[in-house]
Design a protein around this motif. Structure first.
Motif, PDB file in Angstrom:
ATOM      1  N   PHE A   1       0.804  -1.221   0.000  1.00 38.94           N
ATOM      2  CA  PHE A   1       0.000   0.000   0.000  1.00 38.94           C
ATOM      3  C   PHE A   1       0.842   1.279   0.000  1.00 38.94           C
ATOM      4  CE2 PHE A   1      -3.044  -3.159   1.296  1.00 38.94           C
ATOM      5  CZ  PHE A   1      -4.202  -2.742   0.679  1.00 38.94           C
TER       6      PHE A   1
ATOM      7  N   TRP B   1       2.644   2.885  -2.129  1.00 36.30           N
ATOM      8  CA  TRP B   1       3.067   3.167  -3.498  1.00 36.30           C
ATOM      9  C   TRP B   1       2.238   4.309  -4.066  1.00 36.30           C
ATOM     10  CZ3 TRP B   1      -0.610   2.875  -7.373  1.00 36.30           C
ATOM     11  CH2 TRP B   1      -1.816   2.241  -7.018  1.00 36.30           C
TER      12      TRP B   1
ATOM     13  N   VAL C   1       1.593   6.290  -8.073  1.00 41.29           N
ATOM     14  CA  VAL C   1       1.877   6.527  -9.487  1.00 41.29           C
ATOM     15  C   VAL C   1       1.225   7.850  -9.836  1.00 41.29           C
ATOM     16  CG1 VAL C   1       1.428   5.741 -11.846  1.00 41.29           C
ATOM     17  CG2 VAL C   1       1.987   4.075 -10.079  1.00 41.29           C
TER      18      VAL C   1
ATOM     19  N   ILE D   1      -6.251   3.861  -3.390  1.00 41.81           N
ATOM     20  CA  ILE D   1      -6.812   2.510  -3.338  1.00 41.81           C
ATOM     21  C   ILE D   1      -6.504   1.954  -1.945  1.00 41.81           C
ATOM     22  CG2 ILE D   1      -6.618   0.182  -4.291  1.00 41.81           C
ATOM     23  CD1 ILE D   1      -5.889   1.522  -6.993  1.00 41.81           C
ATOM     24  N   TYR D   2      -7.557   1.612  -1.184  1.00 43.06           N
ATOM     25  CA  TYR D   2      -7.323   1.162   0.191  1.00 43.06           C
ATOM     26  C   TYR D   2      -7.772  -0.271   0.426  1.00 43.06           C
ATOM     27  CZ  TYR D   2     -12.303   2.045   1.355  1.00 43.06           C
ATOM     28  OH  TYR D   2     -13.674   2.008   1.427  1.00 43.06           O
ATOM     29  N   GLY D   3      -8.069  -0.984  -0.631  1.00 47.68           N
ATOM     30  CA  GLY D   3      -8.470  -2.380  -0.493  1.00 47.68           C
ATOM     31  C   GLY D   3      -8.269  -3.092  -1.806  1.00 47.68           C
TER      32      GLY D   3
ATOM     33  N   PRO E   1      -6.189  -6.455 -12.441  1.00 49.60           N
ATOM     34  CA  PRO E   1      -5.321  -5.278 -12.562  1.00 49.60           C
ATOM     35  C   PRO E   1      -6.109  -3.965 -12.583  1.00 49.60           C
ATOM     36  CG  PRO E   1      -5.461  -6.445 -14.648  1.00 49.60           C
ATOM     37  CD  PRO E   1      -6.155  -7.299 -13.640  1.00 49.60           C
ATOM     38  N   THR E   2      -5.476  -2.915 -12.091  1.00 50.53           N
ATOM     39  CA  THR E   2      -6.006  -1.557 -12.201  1.00 50.53           C
ATOM     40  C   THR E   2      -5.659  -1.053 -13.596  1.00 50.53           C
ATOM     41  OG1 THR E   2      -5.547  -1.268  -9.867  1.00 50.53           O
ATOM     42  CG2 THR E   2      -5.982   0.734 -11.146  1.00 50.53           C
ATOM     43  N   ILE E   3      -6.663  -0.636 -14.342  1.00 55.55           N
ATOM     44  CA  ILE E   3      -6.448  -0.246 -15.737  1.00 55.55           C
ATOM     45  C   ILE E   3      -6.742   1.244 -15.883  1.00 55.55           C
ATOM     46  CG2 ILE E   3      -7.211  -0.613 -18.121  1.00 55.55           C
ATOM     47  CD1 ILE E   3      -7.953  -3.511 -17.158  1.00 55.55           C
ATOM     48  N   LEU E   4      -5.698   2.020 -16.137  1.00 52.37           N
ATOM     49  CA  LEU E   4      -5.844   3.476 -16.241  1.00 52.37           C
ATOM     50  C   LEU E   4      -5.688   3.924 -17.682  1.00 52.37           C
ATOM     51  CD1 LEU E   4      -3.477   4.493 -13.272  1.00 52.37           C
ATOM     52  CD2 LEU E   4      -5.981   4.386 -13.221  1.00 52.37           C
ATOM     53  N   GLU E   5      -6.758   4.478 -18.262  1.00 53.58           N
ATOM     54  CA  GLU E   5      -6.632   5.138 -19.565  1.00 53.58           C
ATOM     55  C   GLU E   5      -6.185   6.564 -19.251  1.00 53.58           C
ATOM     56  OE1 GLU E   5      -7.710   3.583 -22.436  1.00 53.58           O
ATOM     57  OE2 GLU E   5      -9.074   2.008 -21.720  1.00 53.58           O
ATOM     58  N   LEU E   6      -4.980   6.928 -19.674  1.00 51.99           N
ATOM     59  CA  LEU E   6      -4.406   8.217 -19.278  1.00 51.99           C
ATOM     60  C   LEU E   6      -5.025   9.354 -20.084  1.00 51.99           C
ATOM     61  CD1 LEU E   6      -0.658   7.236 -18.776  1.00 51.99           C
ATOM     62  CD2 LEU E   6      -2.533   7.183 -17.144  1.00 51.99           C
ATOM     63  N   ARG E   7      -6.196   9.766 -19.656  1.00 50.06           N
ATOM     64  CA  ARG E   7      -6.890  10.857 -20.349  1.00 50.06           C
ATOM     65  C   ARG E   7      -7.233  11.949 -19.350  1.00 50.06           C
ATOM     66  NH1 ARG E   7     -12.839   9.072 -19.957  1.00 50.06           N
ATOM     67  NH2 ARG E   7     -12.711   7.014 -19.064  1.00 50.06           N
TER      68      ARG E   7
ATOM     69  N   ARG F   1      -2.625  11.556  -9.511  1.00 44.14           N
ATOM     70  CA  ARG F   1      -1.857  10.667  -8.651  1.00 44.14           C
ATOM     71  C   ARG F   1      -2.769   9.544  -8.195  1.00 44.14           C
ATOM     72  NH1 ARG F   1       0.351  13.563  -3.473  1.00 44.14           N
ATOM     73  NH2 ARG F   1      -1.215  12.301  -2.462  1.00 44.14           N
ATOM     74  N   VAL F   2      -2.305   8.331  -8.297  1.00 43.36           N
ATOM     75  CA  VAL F   2      -3.022   7.172  -7.748  1.00 43.36           C
ATOM     76  C   VAL F   2      -2.060   6.495  -6.788  1.00 43.36           C
ATOM     77  CG1 VAL F   2      -3.999   4.899  -8.291  1.00 43.36           C
ATOM     78  CG2 VAL F   2      -4.428   6.833  -9.817  1.00 43.36           C
ATOM     79  N   GLY F   3      -2.542   6.103  -5.629  1.00 42.56           N
ATOM     80  CA  GLY F   3      -1.645   5.465  -4.679  1.00 42.56           C
ATOM     81  C   GLY F   3      -2.373   4.529  -3.756  1.00 42.56           C
ATOM     82  N   GLY F   4      -1.608   3.801  -2.959  1.00 37.26           N
ATOM     83  CA  GLY F   4      -2.192   2.955  -1.937  1.00 37.26           C
ATOM     84  C   GLY F   4      -2.422   3.757  -0.665  1.00 37.26           C
ATOM     85  N   TRP F   5      -3.422   3.358   0.100  1.00 39.19           N
ATOM     86  CA  TRP F   5      -3.687   3.996   1.395  1.00 39.19           C
ATOM     87  C   TRP F   5      -3.938   2.892   2.412  1.00 39.19           C
ATOM     88  CZ3 TRP F   5      -6.807   4.563   5.590  1.00 39.19           C
ATOM     89  CH2 TRP F   5      -6.694   5.744   6.347  1.00 39.19           C
TER      90      TRP F   5
END
Lengths: 375, 375
Positions: free
Chosen positions: A300, A302, A304, B283-285, B291-297, B303-307
């Protein structure tokens, strides 16, 4: 006193047709504090893509027009059109940075007339660029105009990576697509600053380029033992921050997973939520426009995110940026020297062969536009 | 003086077989500063999955053993085994939090004997838990033991979201899988604090639950107009920070895209690198292990991260956490009241029907373990 010249423009129509061509622009006498630069050199940077072609489908490219006024046309997929709706109908200048000679100046800027200056002001793919004198950097006599033209985007990005690393408490870096012009500059800057750098490339010949300029750790992602070797390099260097211009695909997740493995507690204890050591990766480009696919197998702690030079500059502030800019100038012939593989005129940019080669972003290729050159 | 009781354990063999069963544990007199708690209540929290089943394939679950000593067995896929290699061969206690009565105390902790206390100390799926007295929170007479048992994980996570929001300069939130027990608590906490909250659910009946407790903005991701409605809600609230327990799939990218659209400059200008307004998602769970799928638009300011609650607690420090804990206790019958839909004994946890229902993480279901109860 007027200055008339050609300027490259990108235009999207309401039907999703993107056209790139040349228009004639006329400047009168510059106003107070402004100068007019005769642009003599402007590099084609990967970042120029965002304005040049946007989300257009390269496969639809067709050439038309004359030798003096060529035009390229391509189609923007319907699904992507909403993302550029605000520029529909607007003729957009392109070219992040460049350099040339000041040919006219408004009140207060007269001292710049005749001087060679560089600027990161946008719209530099033009024969004459009018802008505020305070946006110009005067080039020392020892710095060739072509070299000065590229003193902003790549050098400041490289220094921005290093500053971001320090700001976030890291002391080593991972860099993907590391054989690019920018990647080679990062290798030299990290060597100069004693920063351990893990370079990721996709082909053996790219690895050879980096070894040739002194890179110590080069991982080839095409090799079957890539994940294992990356894990070793990350463990050895302590690198927990990566910069990645690719964006799409699974590499970002592989890098974070390597960092996670290398961050396991040294006492051998099982950490059921993963390591608490912070791990980060910044995406600063979009070489692969496919989705970023993250397999969440790195606990957790991390992160991006996106990274953009202009956002970094806003955070850093004018004083800090001036310091970085001064360093670039002092190392412009060493660490921050750009090497151009080809010089083209404005019209030649729109030659399908030239444009296609630029779009292909081949390793080591870097094009310089010479707007003052004849067709 | 000895205390002997049953304790739930999870064990992974070298062959990848995960076994969950009960063992007998015996405690002698507690040492200085320690207490022994007779555990009377411990909630089954989603976070307990990480230790209970790890990356095991639920479809392989088989039940064996006796009614008094049941056992569940499942298989860990070979590809996932490296991630749990450090716990292979170790019999791991489970259960993040719980409450009960202090039945024995070592030197310096005698005053706690006979008091009802709660603790988030791990290993609470047990009849007797020995731990340091300083880790115990004494429950006021007005707080039922079952309610006190759940005073840490969900309430502190909810407050952790709000504190993180404030720390990062945001003033509104988006929450995915918002009809969970935790999600309902977040609705109540945000109402209490006047924080605009955009709730995302997957089914109409979940939306109804949230509307029933006063939620104002509930978006159903199963509806065809979801992205549009989400964009409106994000624009209306100014929410640029999201918390997501799902992890896998495309929702994270949809949320960031909605935030990006809502962040476009109000003057109508085209921003060719996207908006500079910071947008974040934690993302906390891992409800969806894909997989996490991010379309970069969504530009570069994202920022995406773990919590993780435990990481937040480490950052926040003891004093700040004590303040949050005090708030939880003062609102334990309102904002932070957990409602349990079923109470089970330790042995009943291992009933495949009970275990399966818990694993299914059905909306609104929350199980309480009563370790002192008979089989």
């Amino acid at each position: 006193m007027t200055f008339e010249g050609l300027e490259l423009r990108s235009h999207i129509g309401a039907d999703g047709t993107l056209r790139i061509g040349l228009v004639t622009v006329r400047h009168g006498a510059p106003g107070p504090g402004d100068v007019i630069i005769r642009v003599e050199a402007a590099p084609l940077n990967p970042t120029d893509h965002y304005l040049l072609t946007g989300p257009a489908d390269q496969a639809t490219m067709t050439a038309s027009g004359t030798r003096e006024r060529p035009e390229l046309t391509m189609t923007i997929p319907a699904a992507a059109l909403p993302f550029v709706s605000r520029r529909v109908g607007i003729s957009m200048p392109v070219g992040a940075e460049g350099a040339g000679t000041v040919v006219a100046a408004g009140a207060g800027a007269e001292a710049l007339v005749g001087r060679r200056v560089a600027a990161m002001a946008g719209g530099m793919f033009t024969q004459y660029r009018q802008l505020a004198a305070r946006r110009c950097v005067v080039l020392p006599d020892s710095v060739p105009t072509a070299r000065g033209a590229a003193m902003f985007v790549n050098p400041l990005t490289v220094l921005g990576f290093i500053e971001t690393m320090r700001d976030e408490g890291h002391s080593a870096l991972v860099h993907a697509a590391a054989a690019s012009n920018l990647g080679q500059m990062l290798v030299k800057a990290c060597l100069a600053d004693g920063i351990p750098l893990v370079n990721i490339v996709r082909r053996p010949e790219q690895a050879a380029i980096l070894h040739g300029i002194g890179a110590k750790l080069v991982m080839d992602s095409s090799r079957p033992d890539f994940e294992h070797e990356l894990g070793r390099a990350v463990a050895e260097t302590g690198a927990r921050l990566a910069f990645d211009p690719i964006g799409g695909g699974r590499l970002a997740g592989q890098i974070l997973a390597a960092m996670e493995t290398a961050s396991a507690s040294p006492d051998g204890a099982y950490e059921h939520y993963g390591s608490a050591v912070p791990k980060g990766l910044y995406i600063y480009g979009g070489l692969d426009r496919g989705p970023t696919i993250l397999e969440l197998r790195f606990g957790f702690a991390w992160r991006v995110g996106g990274w953009l030079l202009f956002h970094f500059m806003a955070r850093a502030g004018a004083e800090r940026m001036a310091g970085l800019q001064a360093r670039v100038l002092s190392e412009i012939d060493t660490t921050f020297a750009s090497r151009f593989t080809r010089t083209v005129s404005l019209a030649q940019v729109l030659d399908p062969e030239v444009f296609g080669a630029f779009q292909a972003k081949s390793t080591g290729e870097k094009y310089l536009v010479s707007p003052s050159a004849d067709v």
